[in-house]
Design a protein around this motif. Structure first.
Motif, PDB file in Angstrom:
ATOM      1  N   GLU A 199       2.293   1.747  -3.435  1.00 58.49           N
ATOM      2  CA  GLU A 199       1.242   2.146  -4.372  1.00 58.49           C
ATOM      3  C   GLU A 199       0.863   3.602  -4.170  1.00 58.49           C
ATOM      4  OE1 GLU A 199      -1.554   2.015  -7.371  1.00 58.49           O
ATOM      5  OE2 GLU A 199      -0.047   0.513  -6.869  1.00 58.49           O
ATOM      6  N   ALA A 231       1.293   6.957  -6.513  1.00 57.42           N
ATOM      7  CA  ALA A 231       0.135   7.779  -6.887  1.00 57.42           C
ATOM      8  C   ALA A 231       0.303   9.248  -6.507  1.00 57.42           C
ATOM      9  CB  ALA A 231      -1.126   7.216  -6.240  1.00 57.42           C
ATOM     10  N   VAL A 238      -2.988  -3.249  -8.238  1.00 57.51           N
ATOM     11  CA  VAL A 238      -3.974  -3.265  -7.159  1.00 57.51           C
ATOM     12  C   VAL A 238      -5.067  -4.308  -7.354  1.00 57.51           C
ATOM     13  CG1 VAL A 238      -3.617  -0.865  -6.532  1.00 57.51           C
ATOM     14  CG2 VAL A 238      -5.311  -1.428  -8.264  1.00 57.51           C
ATOM     15  N   THR A 239      -5.195  -4.862  -8.543  1.00 55.35           N
ATOM     16  CA  THR A 239      -6.169  -5.941  -8.745  1.00 55.35           C
ATOM     17  C   THR A 239      -5.854  -7.130  -7.846  1.00 55.35           C
ATOM     18  OG1 THR A 239      -6.416  -5.214 -11.037  1.00 55.35           O
ATOM     19  CG2 THR A 239      -7.296  -7.372 -10.489  1.00 55.35           C
ATOM     20  N   ASP A 278      -9.104   0.102  -7.460  1.00 52.44           N
ATOM     21  CA  ASP A 278      -8.247   1.290  -7.445  1.00 52.44           C
ATOM     22  C   ASP A 278      -9.062   2.552  -7.164  1.00 52.44           C
ATOM     23  OD1 ASP A 278      -5.995   2.818  -7.574  1.00 52.44           O
ATOM     24  OD2 ASP A 278      -5.850   2.824  -9.762  1.00 52.44           O
ATOM     25  N   SER A 334       0.833  -1.208   0.000  1.00 49.08           N
ATOM     26  CA  SER A 334       0.000   0.000   0.000  1.00 49.08           C
ATOM     27  C   SER A 334       0.868   1.260   0.000  1.00 49.08           C
ATOM     28  CB  SER A 334      -0.958   0.003   1.192  1.00 49.08           C
ATOM     29  OG  SER A 334      -0.254   0.014   2.424  1.00 49.08           O
TER      30      SER A 334
END
Length: 392
Positions: free
Chosen positions: A236, A240, A363-364, A295, A233
């Motif tokens: 990710e 982002a 993220v899938t 997402d 996380s």
């Protein structure tokens, strides 16, 4: 009849010192869980190798925890075992900080994990036994750990904005030193209560207890469904565009929700049995990870983080409460050890899978975590039925 030694000042200090140890353990966790992967990435490890390294503590606990918990039960030395494991973990994390290269980091972190992984189940056993003897609730003491987790996460989050990522490991080393100091200050478990001598009861084989097995399986599936979140996380969210402080805030929000649940745990309605809490945790996890697989935009993340109270908090309370009520006398640490092994084995597999899935589909990968939570809910239903049958 024998009387355990009693010291009023130590008795009064039992809960505060235990809260201090929980705080130290969770400061370490608050730094390590979100930001150790950031350090690993800064050291040049790819997603697959990061997943393998993060799986190490879950795997080695299969060997470390039975040795520690059974020895602690056999010699009635839970406090001493916590101190020894905490001190050894300091040396282990120092090795991690000095390691260079993926293989060396993996080996060093494995050694650190051999020392550190028994600390939490031993502390939970110490807490459940000591607090129960003193008529104190578990949740209000344990929540200090969750509060400290937030502090550790925010501290590390600010540090990521100020320090090179390759230096983050030294925050983990410092936190491990704090754990060792807090462990050394623990009060003895003795309560001053008269304890009659009685013939040793036959040891119950917990691994043949259907309800115990079902609870372990439920907790293992639900808690291992956090693998993608724990491992990736922060990476990710950094990709982002979120900075370290924002990431820390998101992690902290989830823990605040968990704290609220722990604070209210003594006032939960009677129908919230351990197996029901596990089912609630499974439902929260399935909803949380299913949403994360799509997402969601940054504005939706705070609401999803609040589900941590269910996916982690309710699951944790359900499993711990079951053990405190179900473990036979003299087998509390052993039961905690079995639970920790189940959690570790499941998390090791899930973390390794998370690294592969996240590297392949991003993220899938959370969709697989939602399925794990559903599987945990099914096991919780089995545990609920088995517990009801046993009570008849």
């Amino acid at each position: 009849m024998r009387i355990r030694s009693y010291d009023a000042s130590r008795e009064a200090a039992f809960a505060p010192r235990l809260a201090g140890l929980y705080a130290a353990i969770f400061v370490l966790g608050g730094i390590q869980l979100p930001f150790f992967p950031v350090w690993l990435e800064a050291k040049g490890l790819d997603a697959g190798m990061i997943g393998l390294v993060l799986a190490a503590p879950m795997l080695v606990r299969v060997f470390a925890i039975p040795l520690a918990t059974r020895s602690a039960d056999r010699y009635d030395a839970i406090r001493a075992a916590i101190v020894v494991a905490s001190v050894l973990s300091v040396a282990g994390y120092l090795l991690v900080g000095l390691a260079e290269g993926a293989l060396a980091i993996l080996l060093a972190f494995t050694l650190a994990s051999l020392a550190h992984t028994p600390v939490m189940p031993l502390t939970e056993t110490y807490a459940l036994r000591g607090l129960s003897a003193r008529g104190r609730a578990y949740g209000p003491v344990r929540l200090w750990g969750s509060l400290a987790f937030i502090g550790g996460t925010f501290g590390a989050g600010f540090a990521t904005d100020l320090l090179p990522a390759r230096d983050l490991i030294w925050l983990i080393v410092a936190a491990s030193v704090l754990c060792a100091l807090a462990a050394s200050m623990l009060a003895p478990l003795a309560t001053g209560v008269a304890v009659p001598r009685s013939p040793a009861a036959p040891r119950k084989n917990l691994l043949r207890d259907k309800s115990f097995i079902a609870v372990m399986a439920a907790a293992a599936f639900i808690q291992s469904s956090h693998a993608v979140y724990y491992g990736f996380s922060a990476l990710e969210w950094r990709a982002a565009g979120l900075d370290g402080s924002a990431i820390a805030a998101l992690w902290g929000l989830g823990v605040i929700a968990e704290i609220v649940l722990f604070a209210l745990s003594g006032r939960l309605p009677a129908f919230c049995s351990p197996s029901v809490m596990l089912m609630i945790g499974a439902a929260g996890g399935a909803l949380r990870w299913a949403a994360m697989a799509f997402d969601p935009p940054a504005m939706a993340l705070p609401a999803l983080q609040l589900l941590h109270a269910l996916s982690f908090g309710a699951t944790h309370l359900g499993a711990l409460t079951f053990i405190s009520r179900h473990a036979p006398p003299g087998q509390g640490a052993t039961a905690q050890g079995y639970l920790a092994i189940a959690l570790g084995a499941a998390m090791a597999g899930a973390m390794g899978l998370a690294g592969v899935l996240y590297g392949a589909v991003g993220v899938t990968a959370y969709a697989a975590m939602a399925l794990a939570a559903v599987a945990g809910g099914a096991c919780a239903v089995v545990a609920h039925r088995a517990t009801r049958v046993a009570a008849l």
